[in-house]
Design a protein around this motif. Sequence first.
Motif, PDB file in Angstrom:
ATOM      1  N   LYS A 186       0.853  -1.181   0.000  1.00 53.58           N
ATOM      2  CA  LYS A 186       0.000   0.000   0.000  1.00 53.58           C
ATOM      3  C   LYS A 186       0.897   1.243   0.000  1.00 53.58           C
ATOM      4  O   LYS A 186       1.609   1.503   0.968  1.00 53.58           O
ATOM      5  N   LEU A 187       0.851   1.996  -1.079  1.00 53.10           N
ATOM      6  CA  LEU A 187       1.728   3.142  -1.246  1.00 53.10           C
ATOM      7  C   LEU A 187       1.030   4.472  -0.999  1.00 53.10           C
ATOM      8  O   LEU A 187       1.693   5.482  -0.769  1.00 53.10           O
ATOM      9  N   PHE A 188      -0.303   4.499  -1.075  1.00 52.41           N
ATOM     10  CA  PHE A 188      -1.035   5.757  -0.989  1.00 52.41           C
ATOM     11  C   PHE A 188      -2.166   5.660   0.027  1.00 52.41           C
ATOM     12  O   PHE A 188      -2.763   4.606   0.208  1.00 52.41           O
ATOM     13  N   LYS A 189      -2.451   6.803   0.658  1.00 52.42           N
ATOM     14  CA  LYS A 189      -3.544   6.871   1.624  1.00 52.42           C
ATOM     15  C   LYS A 189      -4.637   7.848   1.204  1.00 52.42           C
ATOM     16  O   LYS A 189      -5.816   7.623   1.481  1.00 52.42           O
ATOM     17  N   HIS A 190      -4.218   8.950   0.550  1.00 55.44           N
ATOM     18  CA  HIS A 190      -5.174  10.008   0.208  1.00 55.44           C
ATOM     19  C   HIS A 190      -4.977  10.398  -1.258  1.00 55.44           C
ATOM     20  O   HIS A 190      -4.022  11.120  -1.584  1.00 55.44           O
ATOM     21  N   ILE A 191      -5.872   9.945  -2.103  1.00 50.03           N
ATOM     22  CA  ILE A 191      -5.723  10.156  -3.550  1.00 50.03           C
ATOM     23  C   ILE A 191      -6.675  11.262  -4.005  1.00 50.03           C
ATOM     24  O   ILE A 191      -7.841  11.296  -3.611  1.00 50.03           O
ATOM     25  N   LEU A 192      -6.148  12.140  -4.854  1.00 50.23           N
ATOM     26  CA  LEU A 192      -6.952  13.221  -5.414  1.00 50.23           C
ATOM     27  C   LEU A 192      -7.074  13.022  -6.913  1.00 50.23           C
ATOM     28  O   LEU A 192      -6.063  12.865  -7.615  1.00 50.23           O
ATOM     29  N   TYR A 193      -8.307  13.021  -7.409  1.00 48.27           N
ATOM     30  CA  TYR A 193      -8.558  12.955  -8.852  1.00 48.27           C
ATOM     31  C   TYR A 193      -9.096  14.309  -9.300  1.00 48.27           C
ATOM     32  O   TYR A 193     -10.032  14.851  -8.692  1.00 48.27           O
TER      33      TYR A 193
ATOM     34  N   ARG B  44      -9.291   4.143 -13.402  1.00 47.67           N
ATOM     35  CA  ARG B  44      -7.937   3.948 -12.898  1.00 47.67           C
ATOM     36  C   ARG B  44      -7.832   4.463 -11.463  1.00 47.67           C
ATOM     37  O   ARG B  44      -7.259   3.801 -10.583  1.00 47.67           O
ATOM     38  N   ALA B  45      -8.358   5.649 -11.203  1.00 50.88           N
ATOM     39  CA  ALA B  45      -8.283   6.235  -9.867  1.00 50.88           C
ATOM     40  C   ALA B  45      -9.014   5.370  -8.841  1.00 50.88           C
ATOM     41  O   ALA B  45      -8.511   5.152  -7.726  1.00 50.88           O
ATOM     42  N   VAL B  46     -10.166   4.873  -9.209  1.00 46.93           N
ATOM     43  CA  VAL B  46     -10.937   4.008  -8.302  1.00 46.93           C
ATOM     44  C   VAL B  46     -10.169   2.725  -8.018  1.00 46.93           C
ATOM     45  O   VAL B  46     -10.079   2.260  -6.871  1.00 46.93           O
TER      46      VAL B  46
ATOM     47  N   VAL C 188       2.490  12.895  -9.560  1.00 46.81           N
ATOM     48  CA  VAL C 188       1.442  13.301 -10.501  1.00 46.81           C
ATOM     49  C   VAL C 188       1.301  12.220 -11.568  1.00 46.81           C
ATOM     50  O   VAL C 188       2.254  11.929 -12.292  1.00 46.81           O
ATOM     51  N   TRP C 189       0.104  11.653 -11.673  1.00 47.74           N
ATOM     52  CA  TRP C 189      -0.173  10.599 -12.642  1.00 47.74           C
ATOM     53  C   TRP C 189      -1.113  11.190 -13.696  1.00 47.74           C
ATOM     54  O   TRP C 189      -2.294  11.404 -13.436  1.00 47.74           O
TER      55      TRP C 189
END
Length: 320
Positions: free
Chosen positions: A2-9, A23-25, A139-140
Motif C-alpha cells: 500500500k503506497l497511498f492513503k489520500h488520492i486526489l482525482y 484507474r483512480a478508483v 502526478v499521474w
Amino acid sequence: MKLFKHILYVSEASVAQEPSIARAVSVAENNQADLTVIDVIPALTAGIGILPSGHTSGELQTALVSERRKGLESLVEPYKERLSIRLDVLQGKTYLEVIRAILRHQNDLLIKPAENPDFIERLFGSDDMQLLRNCPCPVWLTRSEEKSDYACILAAVDIDPDISDGTEQNLNRQILELSSSLATSKFAALNVLHVWDAPFEKKVRSWSDPEAVMAYVEGERSRHDGAFNRLGKEFRDQIGPEAYDHLSPQFHLRRGAPSTVIPQTVKELQADLVVMGTVARTGIAGWLIGNTAEAILEQLQCSVLAVKPSGFVSPVKLAE
C-alpha cells in the motif's frame, strides 16, 4: 504494497474521462485509500453587477458550481457502491487550486486526465505542465485512451556514477518502488532505463588518437554500467529476491541524450506508462522541473507518473 492513503482525482472535462476515473478508483481500492474527486472552475470577477441575462455574477457562479458538481456525481455514479468518494468544486486557477487542495488535505497522489490540447501535437497542456513543475506529490497524468491494464511500464532512472547523492538515490528508489508495485498489480512487464553519454568525446578526439577516444568512451560506459548494476542489486534487496524473480525486470543501458533516447525507447517498447523524476540534478536547489524532463514530457504520448524527491517544497502556498 500500500503506497497511498489520500488520492486526489482532478476532473478534465475537455477529454473522455471514463478510463481515468476507473484507474483512480482501482488504485484507491488496491491501496485501501480514500478518494476525492474535484473540479475547478474560473472565479468570476466580483462586483460586476447585473449581467445582460439579468443574473448577478454571484448567481452565475453558484449555477456553475452546481452544474459541475452534477457532472462529478455522474462521473462517479458507477463506483458509489464500491467505495466512498468525496466530491468538491473549487474556484480559481486550476493548477493553483489543485496544489492548494493537496497541501490542505495532505494528498499523496494526484491522478488527472491529460489535457491533450488539440492545437498542438503534444499530450500535456499548460495546467498539466504546471502541476508537473510544482505539485508536491506524485502526478499521474493519464491518456483519454487509457488501457484498463498496462502491458509495459518503463521506469526511467538517472544515475551519476561519480556522485553518491542521497537525494538522487532516494528519487530512483521511489521510481522503482512505484513502477514495480504497479507492474506487479497489473501483471505488466517492467523495463528500467538509464541513459548515459560520453560528454567530452569530441574534446578527447581533438587531442588524442582513436585508441584513446575508444578507451574514454568505454570507460564512461563501464562506469555507468557498474552504477546501473548496483542500482539493480539494491532494487532486488528492496523488494526481495522472490518478488524480483517473479517480476523479472529488464534493464536497458543506452547511450545518447535522455530527451531523445527515452521517447525512442517508449515507442520501441510500446510502453503504456513512464515513471520518471521531474526535478533535474542541477535544478534540485531551485526546485524547478529540469529542462531535460520537460523536453521528454513534450514528446510522450503515453501516460506518465512523475515523481519528485522527498523533501520537495512546492512554491505554491495556501491562500492567506
